[in-house]
Motif scaffolding. Structure first.
Motif, PDB file in Angstrom:
ATOM      1  N   THR A  80      25.390  42.883  26.863  1.00 38.36           N
ATOM      2  CA  THR A  80      24.999  42.074  25.840  1.00 38.36           C
ATOM      3  C   THR A  80      24.446  42.765  24.598  1.00 38.36           C
ATOM      4  O   THR A  80      24.936  42.191  23.301  1.00 38.36           O
ATOM      5  CB  THR A  80      23.916  41.036  26.390  1.00 38.36           C
ATOM      6  N   ILE A  81      23.812  43.555  24.684  1.00 39.75           N
ATOM      7  CA  ILE A  81      22.780  44.166  23.347  1.00 39.75           C
ATOM      8  C   ILE A  81      24.118  44.914  22.524  1.00 39.75           C
ATOM      9  O   ILE A  81      23.850  45.293  21.471  1.00 39.75           O
ATOM     10  CB  ILE A  81      22.090  45.216  23.778  1.00 39.75           C
ATOM     11  N   ASN A  82      25.336  45.105  23.234  1.00 38.71           N
ATOM     12  CA  ASN A  82      26.446  45.784  22.097  1.00 38.71           C
ATOM     13  C   ASN A  82      26.999  44.747  21.375  1.00 38.71           C
ATOM     14  O   ASN A  82      27.627  45.143  20.413  1.00 38.71           O
ATOM     15  CB  ASN A  82      27.347  46.416  23.133  1.00 38.71           C
ATOM     16  N   CYS A  83      26.768  43.348  21.398  1.00 37.80           N
ATOM     17  CA  CYS A  83      27.256  42.569  20.580  1.00 37.80           C
ATOM     18  C   CYS A  83      26.445  41.813  19.995  1.00 37.80           C
ATOM     19  O   CYS A  83      25.825  40.548  20.524  1.00 37.80           O
ATOM     20  CB  CYS A  83      28.151  41.464  21.040  1.00 37.80           C
ATOM     21  N   PRO A  84      25.280  42.177  19.253  1.00 36.19           N
ATOM     22  CA  PRO A  84      23.930  41.614  18.942  1.00 36.19           C
ATOM     23  C   PRO A  84      23.963  40.220  18.274  1.00 36.19           C
ATOM     24  O   PRO A  84      22.776  39.477  17.852  1.00 36.19           O
ATOM     25  CB  PRO A  84      23.264  42.667  18.205  1.00 36.19           C
ATOM     26  N   ASN A  85      25.250  39.878  17.735  1.00 33.69           N
ATOM     27  CA  ASN A  85      25.276  38.708  17.152  1.00 33.69           C
ATOM     28  C   ASN A  85      25.941  37.635  17.637  1.00 33.69           C
ATOM     29  O   ASN A  85      26.246  36.800  17.030  1.00 33.69           O
ATOM     30  CB  ASN A  85      26.215  38.883  15.692  1.00 33.69           C
ATOM     31  N   GLN A  86      26.109  37.705  18.924  1.00 28.29           N
ATOM     32  CA  GLN A  86      26.613  36.717  19.750  1.00 28.29           C
ATOM     33  C   GLN A  86      25.981  36.236  21.205  1.00 28.29           C
ATOM     34  O   GLN A  86      25.792  37.718  21.786  1.00 28.29           O
ATOM     35  CB  GLN A  86      28.116  36.623  19.733  1.00 28.29           C
ATOM     36  N   THR A  87      26.183  35.385  21.587  1.00 24.25           N
ATOM     37  CA  THR A  87      25.845  35.094  22.860  1.00 24.25           C
ATOM     38  C   THR A  87      27.010  35.517  24.074  1.00 24.25           C
ATOM     39  O   THR A  87      28.018  35.118  23.850  1.00 24.25           O
ATOM     40  CB  THR A  87      25.523  33.575  23.404  1.00 24.25           C
ATOM     41  N   MET A  88      26.633  36.246  24.913  1.00 23.94           N
ATOM     42  CA  MET A  88      27.669  36.729  25.753  1.00 23.94           C
ATOM     43  C   MET A  88      27.494  36.077  27.133  1.00 23.94           C
ATOM     44  O   MET A  88      26.513  35.537  27.763  1.00 23.94           O
ATOM     45  CB  MET A  88      27.287  38.298  26.432  1.00 23.94           C
ATOM     46  N   ILE A  89      29.037  35.376  27.368  1.00 21.44           N
ATOM     47  CA  ILE A  89      28.982  34.355  28.257  1.00 21.44           C
ATOM     48  C   ILE A  89      30.179  34.824  29.543  1.00 21.44           C
ATOM     49  O   ILE A  89      31.148  35.308  29.006  1.00 21.44           O
ATOM     50  CB  ILE A  89      29.627  33.116  28.026  1.00 21.44           C
ATOM     51  N   VAL A  90      29.758  34.882  30.978  1.00 19.27           N
ATOM     52  CA  VAL A  90      30.566  35.267  31.774  1.00 19.27           C
ATOM     53  C   VAL A  90      30.618  34.157  32.682  1.00 19.27           C
ATOM     54  O   VAL A  90      29.965  33.818  33.581  1.00 19.27           O
ATOM     55  CB  VAL A  90      30.269  36.601  32.686  1.00 19.27           C
ATOM     56  N   GLU A  91      31.836  33.415  32.597  1.00 23.13           N
ATOM     57  CA  GLU A  91      32.075  32.392  33.631  1.00 23.13           C
ATOM     58  C   GLU A  91      32.077  32.418  35.065  1.00 23.13           C
ATOM     59  O   GLU A  91      31.804  31.605  35.906  1.00 23.13           O
ATOM     60  CB  GLU A  91      33.091  31.357  32.916  1.00 23.13           C
ATOM     61  N   ASN A  92      32.915  33.454  35.400  1.00 24.78           N
ATOM     62  CA  ASN A  92      33.022  33.940  36.876  1.00 24.78           C
ATOM     63  C   ASN A  92      33.175  35.575  36.787  1.00 24.78           C
ATOM     64  O   ASN A  92      34.154  36.130  36.332  1.00 24.78           O
ATOM     65  CB  ASN A  92      34.357  33.287  37.314  1.00 24.78           C
ATOM     66  N   ALA A  93      32.160  35.948  37.234  1.00 24.56           N
ATOM     67  CA  ALA A  93      32.101  37.508  37.262  1.00 24.56           C
ATOM     68  C   ALA A  93      32.948  38.037  38.145  1.00 24.56           C
ATOM     69  O   ALA A  93      33.413  39.181  38.142  1.00 24.56           O
ATOM     70  CB  ALA A  93      30.599  37.879  37.694  1.00 24.56           C
ATOM     71  N   LEU A  94      33.466  37.451  39.046  1.00 24.86           N
ATOM     72  CA  LEU A  94      34.583  37.867  40.154  1.00 24.86           C
ATOM     73  C   LEU A  94      35.885  37.986  39.315  1.00 24.86           C
ATOM     74  O   LEU A  94      36.700  38.979  39.722  1.00 24.86           O
ATOM     75  CB  LEU A  94      34.883  36.965  41.581  1.00 24.86           C
ATOM     76  N   GLU A  95      36.161  37.332  38.173  1.00 20.56           N
ATOM     77  CA  GLU A  95      37.429  37.375  37.661  1.00 20.56           C
ATOM     78  C   GLU A  95      37.328  38.385  36.254  1.00 20.56           C
ATOM     79  O   GLU A  95      38.036  38.179  35.388  1.00 20.56           O
ATOM     80  CB  GLU A  95      37.786  36.207  37.130  1.00 20.56           C
ATOM     81  N   ASP A  96      36.089  39.161  35.886  1.00 18.50           N
ATOM     82  CA  ASP A  96      35.911  39.845  34.926  1.00 18.50           C
ATOM     83  C   ASP A  96      35.745  41.269  35.060  1.00 18.50           C
ATOM     84  O   ASP A  96      35.169  41.605  36.169  1.00 18.50           O
ATOM     85  CB  ASP A  96      34.465  39.501  34.236  1.00 18.50           C
ATOM     86  N   GLU A  97      36.658  42.064  34.923  1.00 21.06           N
ATOM     87  CA  GLU A  97      36.808  43.271  35.420  1.00 21.06           C
ATOM     88  C   GLU A  97      35.624  44.209  34.909  1.00 21.06           C
ATOM     89  O   GLU A  97      35.540  45.088  35.502  1.00 21.06           O
ATOM     90  CB  GLU A  97      38.008  44.098  34.402  1.00 21.06           C
ATOM     91  N   PHE A  99      32.664  43.341  35.665  1.00 16.38           N
ATOM     92  CA  PHE A  99      31.588  43.187  36.732  1.00 16.38           C
ATOM     93  C   PHE A  99      32.119  42.955  38.296  1.00 16.38           C
ATOM     94  O   PHE A  99      31.383  42.890  39.147  1.00 16.38           O
ATOM     95  CB  PHE A  99      30.756  41.784  35.994  1.00 16.38           C
ATOM     96  N   SER A 100      33.416  42.588  38.127  1.00 13.58           N
ATOM     97  CA  SER A 100      33.928  42.154  39.589  1.00 13.58           C
ATOM     98  C   SER A 100      33.511  43.112  40.708  1.00 13.58           C
ATOM     99  O   SER A 100      33.384  42.666  41.863  1.00 13.58           O
ATOM    100  CB  SER A 100      35.402  41.890  39.447  1.00 13.58           C
ATOM    101  N   GLN A 101      33.173  44.362  40.291  1.00 16.84           N
ATOM    102  CA  GLN A 101      32.856  45.279  41.544  1.00 16.84           C
ATOM    103  C   GLN A 101      31.691  45.856  41.528  1.00 16.84           C
ATOM    104  O   GLN A 101      30.973  46.528  42.365  1.00 16.84           O
ATOM    105  CB  GLN A 101      33.781  46.585  41.237  1.00 16.84           C
ATOM    106  N   SER A 102      30.600  44.942  40.592  1.00 15.38           N
ATOM    107  CA  SER A 102      29.314  45.491  40.562  1.00 15.38           C
ATOM    108  C   SER A 102      28.352  45.115  41.811  1.00 15.38           C
ATOM    109  O   SER A 102      28.833  43.917  42.546  1.00 15.38           O
ATOM    110  CB  SER A 102      28.617  44.837  39.396  1.00 15.38           C
ATOM    111  N   SER A 103      27.375  45.780  42.149  1.00 17.74           N
ATOM    112  CA  SER A 103      26.894  45.682  43.211  1.00 17.74           C
ATOM    113  C   SER A 103      26.050  44.290  43.118  1.00 17.74           C
ATOM    114  O   SER A 103      25.580  43.692  44.240  1.00 17.74           O
ATOM    115  CB  SER A 103      25.700  46.836  43.613  1.00 17.74           C
ATOM    116  N   LEU A 104      25.713  43.982  41.859  1.00 18.75           N
ATOM    117  CA  LEU A 104      24.883  42.586  41.586  1.00 18.75           C
ATOM    118  C   LEU A 104      25.768  41.478  41.812  1.00 18.75           C
ATOM    119  O   LEU A 104      25.465  40.337  41.998  1.00 18.75           O
ATOM    120  CB  LEU A 104      24.367  42.573  40.138  1.00 18.75           C
TER     121      LEU A 104
END
Length: 400
Positions: A80-97, A99-104
């Motif tokens: 998120t901090i890499n794009c300081p001028n916009q809100t970062m939204i992830v609607e489905n983490a399983l479909e986002d490359e 984060f899909s394999q993240s332990s979280l």
């Protein structure tokens, strides 16, 4: 999984974050209230105020999480901090490359939805984020996103207040240290000056007495000038010592004072030749105050009324009244008066108006500053009324 990039201004960003002195601090209600509100507005089970440190993300406040920090490399907010001028939204983490394999995502807390607003300080550094998290894919509506962004600004406002408060404390401590150094310097110098001054005055007096028949008029005048100048300097040194002495006085104890009796005592010290007419209250009022502080106030005000009176018949009036909360004591005279343009100056330490008193001595500029200091210590205030050629009146309001 894609690891978050390190911002180009990382060194400066970390310095800015450390300046707030907030990492690893205890929970605070103001921050907790914001994450609670963010969770309720967005209807998510998890909400955090996250700060991105060098190697970790740390939660200043959180709802719905069992841990206080995570490695930075797996943190959503580190992206998120890499794009300081916009809100970062992830609607489905399983479909986002990213984060899909993240332990979280694959393990606790099983993140599916994430919305993070960068926490950007006034210098433009992204310190972390205010985020809401859900365990199910979803969307926020425009109102919820707008509310989240406004709450993020409130987080920054709290951080700024915190930083300014620390700056004020540091400035206060610095000024206090400088003041103590100055106080010690004034005390040491004053004491060191007094001894040789006394010697000069004594030797000058002896020299004049032992050689009065051998000195001409000019010689006697020179010795008189040396003695008078030394005496004036000694008065200033004594005034400085008294000023710093009374600055450290504790005046939180009160005792019963019979006002007229107390004023007569002050008069007996100041008007030893009974040259002035004094008008006092008809009744010997009983008040409760700090005797040392009140004594300094009256001694300086009555003393000034005597010293700066140019009338053939000097009259000094002391008045008294009271209400439910205050005593009011007035000290007035028919002296030379003070020009209105000088009203603000006379309470300044070492500020003099360049006048000599009825004894042809110059003031030190310390008496009235001491009065003001004592009045303030008694939780009171002072008012001045004066006219050139008519006289001066000081009104002292002391809290009961």
């Amino acid at each position: 999984m894609i690891f978050p990039k390190i911002p180009l201004n990382e060194k400066e960003r970390l310095e800015a974050l450390l300046a707030y002195q907030i990492l690893d601090t205890s929970p605070e209600k103001d921050f907790d209230d914001i994450v609670q509100l963010a969770s309720e507005i967005c209807k998510t089970p998890i909400s955090t105020i996250t700060l991105i440190d060098q190697d970790r993300q740390w939660f200043k406040s959180k709802i719905g999480l069992e841990f206080n920090e995570n490695p930075r490399e797996i943190a959503f907010c580190a992206h998120t901090i890499n794009c300081p001028n916009q809100t970062m939204i992830v609607e489905n983490a399983l479909e986002d490359e990213r984060f899909s394999q993240s332990s979280l995502v694959v393990n606790y807390p099983n993140i599916r939805y994430y919305a993070g607003v960068p926490l950007v300080n006034p210098e433009g550094f992204a310190l972390g984020s205010l985020c809401v998290i859900d365990k199910e894919p979803r969307k926020l509506d425009d109102f919820q996103i707008m509310a989240l962004e406004k709450l993020a600004k409130q987080v920054i406002n709290l951080l700024e207040l915190r930083r300014k408060n620390f700056q004020l404390i540091e400035n206060h401590n610095s000024l206090l240290a400088k003041y103590r150094d100055l106080e010690q310097f004034a005390s040491v110098v004053s004491h060191d000056i007094k001894s040789p001054l006394n010697n000069i005055m004594m030797l000058t007096k002896l020299l004049k007495e032992n050689n009065k028949n051998q000195l001409d008029e000019d010689g006697n005048q020179m010795l008189d000038y040396i003695f008078t100048s030394s005496e004036e300097l000694k008065k200033l040194v004594d005034a400085i010592l008294n000023y710093y002495k009374h600055d450290n006085e504790i005046v939180d104890t009160s005792e019963k004072i019979r006002l007229n009796d107390f004023i007569y005592y002050v008069i007996s010290i100041l008007d030893t030749k009974n040259e002035f007419e004094f008008i006092l209250p008809e009744k010997n009022h009983k008040i409760f105050s700090n005797k040392m502080a009140l004594g300094q106030i009256l001694f300086n005000l009555v003393g000034n009324s005597i010293k700066y009176n140019d009338k053939s018949k000097g009259i000094i009036t002391v008045g008294f009244s009271e209400d439910q909360d205050h005593y009011m004591i007035t000290v007035g005279d028919n002296g030379c008066g003070i020009d209105k343009s000088n009203f603000d100056k006379i309470f300044n330490t070492f500020e003099t108006l360049g006048k000599t008193d009825r004894f042809h001595a110059k003031g030190t500029g310390i008496g009235l500053s001491t009065v003001q200091k004592m009045v303030q210590k008694l939780n009171g205030r002072i008012e001045l009324h004066s006219e050139i050629g008519i006289g001066t009146e000081f009104k002292i309001f002391l809290k009961k």
